[in-house]
Scaffold this motif. Structure first.
Motif, mmCIF file in Angstrom:
data_model
loop_
_atom_site.group_PDB
_atom_site.id
_atom_site.type_symbol
_atom_site.label_atom_id
_atom_site.label_comp_id
_atom_site.label_asym_id
_atom_site.label_seq_id
_atom_site.Cartn_x
_atom_site.Cartn_y
_atom_site.Cartn_z
ATOM 1 N N ASN A 39 27.243 58.800 44.931
ATOM 2 C CA ASN A 39 27.622 58.088 44.444
ATOM 3 C C ASN A 39 26.855 56.661 45.805
ATOM 4 O OD1 ASN A 39 27.451 58.480 41.764
ATOM 5 N ND2 ASN A 39 29.734 57.952 41.905
ATOM 6 N N SER B 8 22.061 74.143 37.444
ATOM 7 C CA SER B 8 22.949 73.842 35.945
ATOM 8 C C SER B 8 24.428 73.665 36.096
ATOM 9 C CB SER B 8 21.672 74.030 34.981
ATOM 10 O OG SER B 8 21.148 75.211 35.245
ATOM 11 N N TYR C 35 33.844 67.900 39.693
ATOM 12 C CA TYR C 35 32.432 67.540 38.746
ATOM 13 C C TYR C 35 31.647 68.793 38.766
ATOM 14 C CZ TYR C 35 34.704 62.835 39.072
ATOM 15 O OH TYR C 35 35.391 62.047 39.103
ATOM 16 N N THR D 157 28.065 70.386 37.948
ATOM 17 C CA THR D 157 26.223 71.009 36.924
ATOM 18 C C THR D 157 26.780 71.250 35.745
ATOM 19 O OG1 THR D 157 25.490 72.313 38.086
ATOM 20 C CG2 THR D 157 24.973 69.632 39.103
ATOM 21 N N ASN D 158 25.779 70.683 34.787
ATOM 22 C CA ASN D 158 25.543 71.399 33.820
ATOM 23 C C ASN D 158 23.895 71.691 33.035
ATOM 24 O OD1 ASN D 158 26.063 69.494 31.813
ATOM 25 N ND2 ASN D 158 28.035 69.153 31.627
ATOM 26 N N ILE E 17 22.993 69.015 30.363
ATOM 27 C CA ILE E 17 23.066 67.390 30.612
ATOM 28 C C ILE E 17 22.588 67.144 32.062
ATOM 29 C CG2 ILE E 17 23.600 65.326 29.804
ATOM 30 C CD1 ILE E 17 25.089 67.227 27.652
ATOM 31 N N TYR E 18 23.373 67.095 32.764
ATOM 32 C CA TYR E 18 23.738 66.991 34.085
ATOM 33 C C TYR E 18 23.555 67.980 34.789
ATOM 34 C CZ TYR E 18 26.103 63.418 31.533
ATOM 35 O OH TYR E 18 27.307 62.256 30.875
ATOM 36 N N ASP F 159 23.708 65.294 39.327
ATOM 37 C CA ASP F 159 24.095 64.850 38.763
ATOM 38 C C ASP F 159 25.224 66.116 38.189
ATOM 39 O OD1 ASP F 159 23.705 62.188 39.313
ATOM 40 O OD2 ASP F 159 22.324 62.486 37.016
ATOM 41 N N ALA F 160 27.063 65.371 38.446
ATOM 42 C CA ALA F 160 27.952 66.473 37.671
ATOM 43 C C ALA F 160 28.873 65.382 36.807
ATOM 44 C CB ALA F 160 28.884 66.761 39.228
ATOM 45 N N VAL F 161 29.419 66.363 36.192
ATOM 46 C CA VAL F 161 30.405 65.960 35.545
ATOM 47 C C VAL F 161 31.337 66.942 35.315
ATOM 48 C CG1 VAL F 161 29.236 66.908 33.224
ATOM 49 C CG2 VAL F 161 30.898 64.531 33.335
ATOM 50 N N VAL G 115 30.657 60.712 35.566
ATOM 51 C CA VAL G 115 29.861 61.637 35.792
ATOM 52 C C VAL G 115 29.796 60.845 37.553
ATOM 53 C CG1 VAL G 115 27.010 61.214 36.184
ATOM 54 C CG2 VAL G 115 28.072 61.257 34.078
ATOM 55 N N GLU H 82 27.162 61.103 41.342
ATOM 56 C CA GLU H 82 25.873 61.548 41.922
ATOM 57 C C GLU H 82 25.273 61.429 42.867
ATOM 58 O OE1 GLU H 82 23.167 57.775 40.430
ATOM 59 O OE2 GLU H 82 23.394 57.883 38.635
#
Length: 167
Positions: A31, A100, A117, A119-120, A122-123, A146-148, A154, A156
Motif C-alpha cells: 500500500n 491468483s 490477504y 490473491t484469487n 478477482i484480485y 493485489d490480495a483480499v 484489499v 496492494e
C-alpha cells in the motif's frame, strides 16, 4: 534447494547499471510503504525463505519474507509467493507466472494468521523472471499483486523485486 541472501534488500532493478549477483535480497511496497526483510541476528533465525522443491510433482518455488516491525509494537508482516512449473536446469528468463489461486498465489499477512490477504480470480498479480544464471545459481525478477482478506479489504503489493542465490 535453499536460497540465500546476505543483504535484506539492496536489489534495485530501476538502476540501469544494477548487476544481479544473488545478494540483492527482496523488497516490495505494501500500500505504498516500503517493506524489507528484518535484519536477523539470532543464530538459526531467518527473515527470508526462498526454496525450490518437487512437491506433488509440481516443481514449486516458495518465496517469503518477514519484517518484524519497530519497537515497541513489533508487528510482523509477511509477503509470500508460491508458484509451480519452475526449473533450475533451463533458463526461465522472460517467464511470467500469474498469481491468483493455488497452486500459484500471492499472500500478505500482518501480525497474526487472522489477518491474511490472498490473491484469487478477482484480485491477482504476476511474478516475472528477469535473470537466471544456471551456472552460478542466481535468480532475479519482479512481482506485484493485489490480495483480499475475508472482510473484503484489499492490499496492494507493488514494486516487488528479488535477486537471490540458491544452492
Amino acid at each position: 534447494m535453499t536460497f540465500i541472501a546476505c543483504d535484506t534488500a539492496s536489489v534495485d532493478l530501476d538502476d540501469e547499471n544494477y548487476v544481479f549477483d544473488g545478494r540483492g535480497g527482496v523488497k516490495c511496497e505494501v500500500n505504498g510503504n516500503l517493506l524489507k526483510p528484518s535484519v536477523v541476528t539470532s543464530p538459526g533465525a531467518r527473515s527470508v525463505w526462498f526454496s525450490m522443491a518437487d512437491y506433488d510433482d509440481l516443481n514449486r518455488m516458495y518465496l517469503s519474507f518477514r519484517n518484524r516491525g519497530q519497537s515497541p509494537d513489533f508487528i510482523d508482516q509477511f509477503v509470500t509467493i508460491e508458484i509451480t512449473g519452475i526449473s533450475t536446469t533451463t533458463s526461465m528468463v522472460g517467464n511470467i507466472y500469474n498469481l491468483s489461486e493455488e497452486p500459484n498465489q500471492g499472500e500478505y499477512s500482518i501480525d497474526t494468521a487472522s489477518s491474511v490477504y490472498k490473491t484469487n480470480e478477482i484480485y491477482f498479480g504476476t511474478l516475472e523472471i528477469l535473470y537466471h544464471d544456471i551456472d552460478n545459481y542466481i535468480l532475479g525478477g519482479r512481482f506485484e499483486f493485489d490480495a483480499v482478506n475475508e472482510d473484503g479489504e484489499v492490499i496492494e503489493i507493488r514494486e516487488g523485486e528479488f535477486d537471490l542465490k540458491y544452492l
